[in-house]
Motif scaffolding. Structure first.
Motif, PDB file in Angstrom:
ATOM      1  N   ASN A  33       0.581  -1.520  -0.337  1.00  0.00           N
ATOM      2  CA  ASN A  33       0.312  -0.110  -0.139  1.00  0.00           C
ATOM      3  C   ASN A  33       0.900   1.433  -0.477  1.00  0.00           C
ATOM      4  OD1 ASN A  33       0.760  -0.073   2.478  1.00  0.00           O
ATOM      5  ND2 ASN A  33      -1.006   0.055   3.449  1.00  0.00           N
ATOM      6  N   ILE A  48      -1.790   3.993  -0.860  1.00  0.00           N
ATOM      7  CA  ILE A  48      -3.754   3.710  -1.174  1.00  0.00           C
ATOM      8  C   ILE A  48      -3.701   3.006   0.194  1.00  0.00           C
ATOM      9  CG2 ILE A  48      -4.589   1.740  -2.030  1.00  0.00           C
ATOM     10  CD1 ILE A  48      -2.328   0.977  -3.734  1.00  0.00           C
ATOM     11  N   THR A  49      -5.003   4.199   0.873  1.00  0.00           N
ATOM     12  CA  THR A  49      -5.922   4.536   2.101  1.00  0.00           C
ATOM     13  C   THR A  49      -6.351   2.920   1.966  1.00  0.00           C
ATOM     14  OG1 THR A  49      -7.375   5.139   0.969  1.00  0.00           O
ATOM     15  CG2 THR A  49      -5.600   6.369   1.791  1.00  0.00           C
ATOM     16  N   ARG A  50      -6.910   2.863   3.119  1.00  0.00           N
ATOM     17  CA  ARG A  50      -8.124   1.171   3.281  1.00  0.00           C
ATOM     18  C   ARG A  50      -9.311   1.206   2.075  1.00  0.00           C
ATOM     19  NH1 ARG A  50      -8.510   1.478   9.667  1.00  0.00           N
ATOM     20  NH2 ARG A  50      -6.887   2.537   9.542  1.00  0.00           N
ATOM     21  N   ALA A  51      -9.910   2.596   1.948  1.00  0.00           N
ATOM     22  CA  ALA A  51     -11.176   3.057   1.505  1.00  0.00           C
ATOM     23  C   ALA A  51     -10.467   2.935  -0.333  1.00  0.00           C
ATOM     24  CB  ALA A  51     -11.527   4.637   1.437  1.00  0.00           C
ATOM     25  N   GLY A  52      -9.454   3.071  -0.555  1.00  0.00           N
ATOM     26  CA  GLY A  52      -8.907   2.943  -2.484  1.00  0.00           C
ATOM     27  C   GLY A  52      -8.415   3.895  -3.288  1.00  0.00           C
ATOM     28  N   LYS A  53      -8.510   5.153  -1.941  1.00  0.00           N
ATOM     29  CA  LYS A  53      -8.382   6.486  -1.948  1.00  0.00           C
ATOM     30  C   LYS A  53      -6.430   6.770  -2.273  1.00  0.00           C
ATOM     31  CE  LYS A  53     -12.530   7.775  -1.593  1.00  0.00           C
ATOM     32  NZ  LYS A  53     -13.017   7.731  -3.601  1.00  0.00           N
ATOM     33  N   LEU A  54      -5.922   7.455  -2.872  1.00  0.00           N
ATOM     34  CA  LEU A  54      -4.230   7.752  -3.176  1.00  0.00           C
ATOM     35  C   LEU A  54      -4.234   9.234  -2.502  1.00  0.00           C
ATOM     36  CD1 LEU A  54      -3.661   6.987  -7.067  1.00  0.00           C
ATOM     37  CD2 LEU A  54      -3.197   5.128  -4.862  1.00  0.00           C
ATOM     38  N   ILE A  55      -2.480   8.764  -2.389  1.00  0.00           N
ATOM     39  CA  ILE A  55      -2.440  10.073  -1.093  1.00  0.00           C
ATOM     40  C   ILE A  55      -0.577  10.508  -1.417  1.00  0.00           C
ATOM     41  CG2 ILE A  55      -1.855  11.005   1.038  1.00  0.00           C
ATOM     42  CD1 ILE A  55      -4.300   9.604   1.999  1.00  0.00           C
TER      43      ILE A  55
END
Length: 58
Positions: A33, A48-55
């Motif tokens: 991740n 990659i967050t647990r919610a499937g978003k990118l930071i």
């Protein structure tokens, strides 16, 4: 306010998005991740967050 798109954006097969390099985030993170991305000797962290978003952070 109405944004205008470049003329070639609307023609099939010649859109700006179809000419941009595309990378799969899960390949960049090798199934994990997180990945490091280097630009001009600056290191950025892609997550990659647990919610499937990118930071992306510096």
């Amino acid at each position: 306010m109405t944004a205008t798109r470049p003329a070639d954006f609307t023609r099939p097969g010649t859109s700006i998005l179809s000419r941009m390099p595309q990378h799969d985030a899960t390949q960049l993170t090798q199934g994990g991740n997180q990945a490091l991305i280097v630009l001009d000797e600056q290191v950025y962290q892609l997550r990659i967050t647990r919610a499937g978003k990118l930071i992306l952070t510096k």
